[in-house]
Design an enzyme around this catalytic site. Structure first.
Site, PDB file in Angstrom:
ATOM      1  N   TYR A  62      -3.821 -27.826  -6.209  1.00 15.33           N
ATOM      2  CA  TYR A  62      -2.629 -28.580  -6.611  1.00 15.33           C
ATOM      3  C   TYR A  62      -2.895 -30.075  -6.561  1.00 15.33           C
ATOM      4  CZ  TYR A  62      -1.566 -29.668  -1.663  1.00 15.33           C
ATOM      5  OH  TYR A  62      -1.609 -30.124  -0.376  1.00 15.33           O
ATOM      6  N   CYS A  63      -2.134 -30.812  -7.354  1.00 16.43           N
ATOM      7  CA  CYS A  63      -2.093 -32.268  -7.286  1.00 16.43           C
ATOM      8  C   CYS A  63      -0.626 -32.666  -7.208  1.00 16.43           C
ATOM      9  CB  CYS A  63      -2.831 -32.912  -8.458  1.00 16.43           C
ATOM     10  SG  CYS A  63      -2.239 -32.434 -10.099  1.00 16.43           S
ATOM     11  N   TRP A  64      -0.316 -33.885  -7.513  1.00 12.00           N
ATOM     12  CA  TRP A  64       1.051 -34.365  -7.312  1.00 12.00           C
ATOM     13  C   TRP A  64       2.048 -33.666  -8.225  1.00 12.00           C
ATOM     14  CZ3 TRP A  64       3.959 -36.310  -3.864  1.00 12.00           C
ATOM     15  CH2 TRP A  64       5.136 -36.995  -4.172  1.00 12.00           C
ATOM     16  N   TYR A  91       2.578 -30.649  -5.956  1.00  9.51           N
ATOM     17  CA  TYR A  91       3.192 -30.863  -4.645  1.00  9.51           C
ATOM     18  C   TYR A  91       4.661 -31.240  -4.769  1.00  9.51           C
ATOM     19  CZ  TYR A  91       4.256 -32.564  -0.024  1.00  9.51           C
ATOM     20  OH  TYR A  91       4.855 -32.747   1.192  1.00  9.51           O
TER      21      TYR A  91
END
Length: 342
Positions: A62-64, A91
């Site tokens: 995952y990233c932002w 996230y």
């Protein structure tokens, strides 16, 4: 997220470079330069961070926002043969779910609140209950703080608010809603951590146990739990000085003299009688209108094995009343379920 490994495909500095190019040069140039950076970083992670991962590894990436950065890593991991999945929404979506759960989960559980003056051993009783298999919510452990002015854990910083929220949601989800959850009464804040309003509301008006411990034993317990502060006199002094607005320079000055003289027992005696007990009385009057009936429970927190006392409390809660034999107390008093330590 719990257990996450930070393996950025763009560092903060690289993201700044790409972002600036996107606005000042062109989206095409920014994407071309960024792609080269991402490729180099992914290669480095595959050669180092993930080099020992087995064939059946199943990472969640995952990233932002759940966009290009995590997407790039996920593509390469799947090409290698790992069953990688990308977190939909990143996230930000995960955090929204945590925040929503902080509102919805607390009211689904039944609580037994352990209230009582500072030094009565509520935390030790909570741990003893956990030892005999009861469901316990240890908010101070999650917050890495004992809740009072002197409650900072030695050599253990508090988590961020987001980390605390995540850990709290994970703990609440693991409980069986058909069984009671024992929890120590806390104020709205534990050190730097704020408790969710939904949890505070759920703890009001529920089953409340007033833990009672003889005064001398309370001082003995505080000497055990907070004795390390005498090895940090500068910190201890700074914390006591925060009480000047409440007690005045003259009174706090006397306490500082006791600290300087290493008169440990006398200092904790006066803190109990002049600060903690009055603060508890104020919070009991202030926090709730019409506080619930509280079950008195006499507790000796300094005995080597606390499990028998914890078992006695379980029996008392099961019948809804505390026997004189189990608690050594007569009658039932009014008590708030909010123990504000200040």
């Amino acid at each position: 997220m719990p257990g996450a490994i930070n393996a950025p495909v763009l560092s903060n500095e690289e993201r700044a470079i790409v972002g600036t190019m996107y606005k000042q040069v062109s989206p095409f140039e920014a994407t071309r330069v960024g792609a080269a950076m991402v490729a180099r970083n992914i290669a480095a992670h595959l050669e180092t961070t993930f080099a020992d991962r087995p064939r059946n590894w199943r990472p969640l990436v995952y990233c932002w926002r759940g966009g290009k950065r995590s997407g790039s890593m996920t593509v390469w991991m799947n090409l290698i043969g790992w069953r990688a999945r990308q977190l939909d929404g990143g996230y930000k979506a995960y955090r929204r779910d945590v925040v929503a759960s902080l509102d919805t989960l607390p009211p689904t559980l039944k609580y037994v609140v352990l209230a009582g003056h500072t030094g009565t051993g509520k935390t030790r009783l909570l741990h003893a209950l956990a030892d005999i298999g009861a469901q316990t919510l240890d908010l101070e452990r999650l917050a890495m703080h004992r809740g009072s002015l002197l409650g900072a854990m030695p050599d253990a910083p508090q988590p961020s608010q987001k980390s605390f929220d995540t850990a709290l949601v994970g703990t609440l989800r693991a409980f069986d809603a058909q069984r009671p959850v024992f929890v120590e009464a806390e104020s709205r804040r534990i050190g730097l951590i704020s408790l969710p309003e939904s949890l505070m509301t759920s703890l009001r008006g529920t089953t409340c146990v007033e833990v009672r411990t003889p005064h001398e034993m309370r001082v003995d317990l505080l000497l055990e739990d907070y004795g390390h502060l005498f090895a940090q006199p500068a910190y201890f002094r700074a914390q006591l000085l925060k009480l000047v607005p409440l007690h005045g320079h003259a009174v706090v000055g006397e306490w500082l003299d006791l600290l300087d003289a290493q008169r440990r027992r006398e200092l904790f005696e006066v803190l109990v009688t002049k600060h903690y007990d009055p603060a508890y009385s104020r919070s009991s009057r202030k926090m709730l209108n019409g506080p619930p009936r509280a079950m008195p429970f006499a507790f000796e927190p300094l005995v080597p094995d606390l499990r028998a006392q914890a078992q006695a409390l379980l029996a008392c809660v099961g019948t809804g009343e505390a026997s004189d034999e189990a608690t050594g107390a007569q009658g039932t008093d009014h008590l708030t379920s909010a123990d504000t330590h200040h």
